[in-house]
Design an enzyme around this catalytic site. Structure first.
Site, short mmCIF file in Angstrom:
data_model
loop_
_atom_site.label_atom_id
_atom_site.label_comp_id
_atom_site.label_asym_id
_atom_site.label_seq_id
_atom_site.Cartn_x
_atom_site.Cartn_y
_atom_site.Cartn_z
N ASP A 117 0.86 -1.18 0.00
CA ASP A 117 0.00 0.00 0.00
C ASP A 117 0.89 1.23 0.00
OD1 ASP A 117 -3.27 0.16 0.96
OD2 ASP A 117 -2.13 2.03 0.92
N ASN B 10 -5.79 -5.25 -5.71
CA ASN B 10 -6.95 -4.57 -5.17
C ASN B 10 -6.82 -3.05 -5.11
OD1 ASN B 10 -9.41 -4.36 -3.26
ND2 ASN B 10 -7.74 -3.54 -2.01
N TYR C 218 -14.67 5.93 -14.28
CA TYR C 218 -14.49 4.80 -13.36
C TYR C 218 -15.05 3.54 -14.00
CZ TYR C 218 -14.58 2.14 -8.98
OH TYR C 218 -14.38 1.19 -8.00
N LYS D 109 -12.94 0.01 -14.90
CA LYS D 109 -13.40 -1.25 -14.33
C LYS D 109 -13.90 -2.20 -15.41
CE LYS D 109 -12.36 -0.39 -10.08
NZ LYS D 109 -11.28 -1.14 -9.41
#
Length: 265
Positions: free
Chosen positions: A51, A99, A165, A169
């Site tokens: 992260d 993710n 977005y 996706k």
């Protein structure tokens, strides 16, 4: 290894074990990544948490007894360094949840912002592409592996209020459907999860709207349990939708119509 058409019902029985497996979770400092890191570790995997949030990432890594690595997934070199670090610390890589993601924050009208657009595409799409590219040699060295990419219901439906977005996706969904069969011969399975409004920082700007419309928020644990089911199953090329009030399962895409009859002369 089963293809996407037979992927439903291939999840593990309760108590599936990941003993001896090594997993990477990007975007692991909170939300869906945190829940999945904890779930994979509980199943026995050694977990590397990646992260850009060092404090949150280290907290999760400590909780799972694993490792933390700072990683900007939009950078190919950072992805390679993450995989190299994992191999050095843990001996290899068997599982990855790609993710990391961000909200777009702009549209295509007067609010269009090139920097925001590139940031969103860099995290949401490039992070999956670069992550997979970096993972494949390490997984081949282990004889195979399982990659899960976090897409969204926005990758399965039109999203008029955030078309950019939806675009990135949808791209992840197309990648999963295409890479699944492409990598099957190498025993590398590639699937995607497509949650609706799930508990994570990305929905923070939408919480008032969701409350007003009485739209339920999916617990992060539901997504984590679905990821565990996928990585311990044997399906590939599937895009698992996760919707409140329904059991997660692979989305059934309609086939593209075949060629029609030639037009009359």
């Amino acid at each position: 290894m089963k293809a996407v058409e037979s992927a439903a019902g291939t999840g593990p029985s309760d108590g599936a074990s990941l003993e001896g497996k090594v997993a990477i979770v990007t975007g692991g400092a909170g939300g869906l990544g945190r829940a999945t890191a904890l779930t994979l570790a509980e199943a026995g995997a050694r977990v590397v948490v990646a992260d850009l949030d060092p404090r949150g990432g280290r907290e999760v890594a400590e909780a799972v007894g694993g490792h933390f690595r700072a990683c900007d997934v939009s950078d190919p070199d950072a992805n390679r360094a993450l995989v190299d670090f994992t191999v050095e610390q843990c001996g290899g890589v068997d599982i990855a949840l790609l993710n990391a993601g961000v909200a777009t924050g702009c549209g295509l009208g007067e609010d269009f912002d090139l920097a925001r657009y590139r940031r969103a595409m860099g995290a949401n799409l490039d992070g999956v592409v670069f992550g997979t590219h970096a993972l494949l040699p390490a997984m081949r060295a282990r004889g195979g592996g399982a990659i899960v990419a976090t897409a969204s219901l926005a990758g399965l439906a039109a999203v008029p209020f955030d078309p950019l977005y939806a675009a990135n996706k949808h791209a992840v969904v197309g990648l999963a459907r295409s890479l699944g069969p492409a990598l099957a011969s190498e025993n590398v399975r590639f699937n995607a999860v497509c949650p609706g409004f799930a508990e994570s920082r990305i929905i923070d700007p939408l919480r008032d709207m969701l409350a007003e419309q009485r739209l339920p928020i999916i617990p992060a644990q539901v997504v984590a349990d679905t990821v565990l089911r996928i990585v311990t199953g044997d399906g590939t090329g599937a895009c698992w939708f996760i919707q409140a009030g329904r059991d997660p399962e692979p989305f059934r895409f309609r086939n593209v119509p075949g060629p029609g009859e030639p037009a009359a002369a």
